[in-house]
Design an enzyme around this catalytic site. Structure first.
Site, PDB file in Angstrom:
ATOM      1  N   GLU A   1       0.944  -1.700   0.117  1.00  0.00           N
ATOM      2  CA  GLU A   1       0.032  -0.222   0.106  1.00  0.00           C
ATOM      3  C   GLU A   1       1.069   0.982   0.072  1.00  0.00           C
ATOM      4  OE1 GLU A   1      -0.521  -2.472   2.274  1.00  0.00           O
ATOM      5  OE2 GLU A   1      -2.553  -3.149   2.002  1.00  0.00           O
TER       6      GLU A   1
ATOM      7  N   HIS B   1     -10.240  -5.477  11.099  1.00  0.00           N
ATOM      8  CA  HIS B   1     -11.221  -5.058   9.863  1.00  0.00           C
ATOM      9  C   HIS B   1     -12.692  -4.533  10.271  1.00  0.00           C
ATOM     10  CE1 HIS B   1      -8.240  -8.436   8.307  1.00  0.00           C
ATOM     11  NE2 HIS B   1      -8.563  -8.051   6.804  1.00  0.00           N
TER      12      HIS B   1
END
Length: 343
Positions: free
Chosen positions: A79, A148
């Site tokens: 990322e 998450h």
């Protein structure tokens, strides 16, 4: 046209038409917005992990790879590096859209976003712009647990040069995205996964919802609720229930928390004198604290009662369904906060 109607259920018989207007789901509106952006400007490209999979990031990029080929590309799990790549691409005139399937991993890009993309325009004396749009999805429920399920939007609030949007309706999902695509500098868009199936009016043509303009979703005179993302729907449900008890609640949706439209919020609070703030993140350091501080700095006499916040507790998200149910606030919590503000 500023649609104010809340999305209706995907299973509702009004799915494709509401008051004579074309309706789409939130995810369909996102998909259409990206398709139109790609089709209208050859400098636009999309990149993200799994963006070209069959599922197409919960359907939001489905079919775009087939339509636009190499302009829709998968990326490795790197990322920070890839955010540097798209920031540099934006700096030379391209218009990248970086898609994070989980907002939890957006901090992996934080160095590139906060130390580079957000600052290049200022550091270059206005000579360089970074027209980068970052889509990031807030998770919730289904046992996604601590890594998450987070809302990370408030992490970026203290970085000058970043705009932050949280669309709550299909109309805004498309309009805020297209507005972000026209912005000369970075815009972060946080989408709530539980909104993807909601449905509302969405014009077929391209249009822009201005960044930094709040909207009053429901008018009222007793208490102001400022809510973002999925909590907008919850707030309106709470307001409808409270109306049966004779309590009229005004619901304000900021739509963006950076820039923050304090004028609309203050106009509402000056009328009601009471404020409840709803967020899809932990309480400490949230956008609501900034609202309260700015109210206190500007005119503390506007508030006739203590402010109440409805948000996640300052704890990691549990995995257990029973604990999950206790962790996430809902309509009943908003009703309780409004009644507490009136007591």
């Amino acid at each position: 046209m500023p649609w104010t109607a809340v999305c209706i259920s995907k299973d509702d018989s009004l799915r494709f038409e509401q008051d004579g207007h074309r309706c789409l789901s939130y995810v369909e509106a996102l998909n259409e917005a990206q398709r139109q952006a790609l089709d209208s400007d050859p400098e636009v490209f999309l990149i993200g992990e799994g963006i070209d999979d069959v599922g197409g990031v919960f359907g939001s990029t489905k079919g775009l790879k087939e339509a636009f080929g190499d302009r829709v590309m998968d990326m490795p799990i790197a990322e920070n590096g890839l955010t540097g790549v798209v920031s540099a691409a934006a700096g030379v005139g391209m218009k990248p859209v970086l898609v994070h399937m989980r907002a939890d991993f957006l901090p992996m890009s934080m160095d590139q976003l906060t130390n580079h993309a957000a600052k290049w325009h200022y550091m270059s004396g206005g000579q360089t712009s970074i027209p980068l749009v970052v889509r990031s999805i807030i998770g919730r429920g289904w046992g996604s647990a601590a890594q998450h399920s987070q809302g990370t939007h408030s992490m970026f609030l203290s970085t000058p040069g970043l705009k932050i949007a949280l669309p709550s309706t299909p109309y805004d999902a498309k309009g805020l995205f297209l507005s972000a695509m026209q912005d000369p500098n970075p815009v972060l868009i946080f989408e709530h996964r539980w909104l993807y199936d909601s449905v509302g009016p969405v014009p077929e043509e391209m249009y822009a919802v201005p960044l930094g303009e709040a909207i009053v979703r429901r008018k009222g005179s007793d208490v102001t609720i400022v809510a973002v993302s999925q909590t907008v729907q919850q707030a309106i449900q709470a307001a409808d229930t409270l109306a049966e008890k004779g309590i009229e609640v005004e619901v304000v949706d900021p739509r963006t928390i950076a820039p923050l439209d304090m004028k609309t919020i203050m106009e509402s609070v000056s009328k009601t004198g009471r404020l409840v703030i709803c967020d899809v993140s932990c309480k400490t350091g949230g956008y609501g604290a900034e609202i309260v501080c700015r109210l206190a700095e500007s005119d503390p006499a506007l508030l006739q009662a203590p402010v109440h916040r409805v948000s996640f507790p300052d704890l990691p998200t549990p995995n257990s369904p029973v604990l999950e149910e206790a962790y996430y606030p809902g309509v009943d919590d908003i009703i309780a906060a409004v009644e507490a503000a009136l007591s």
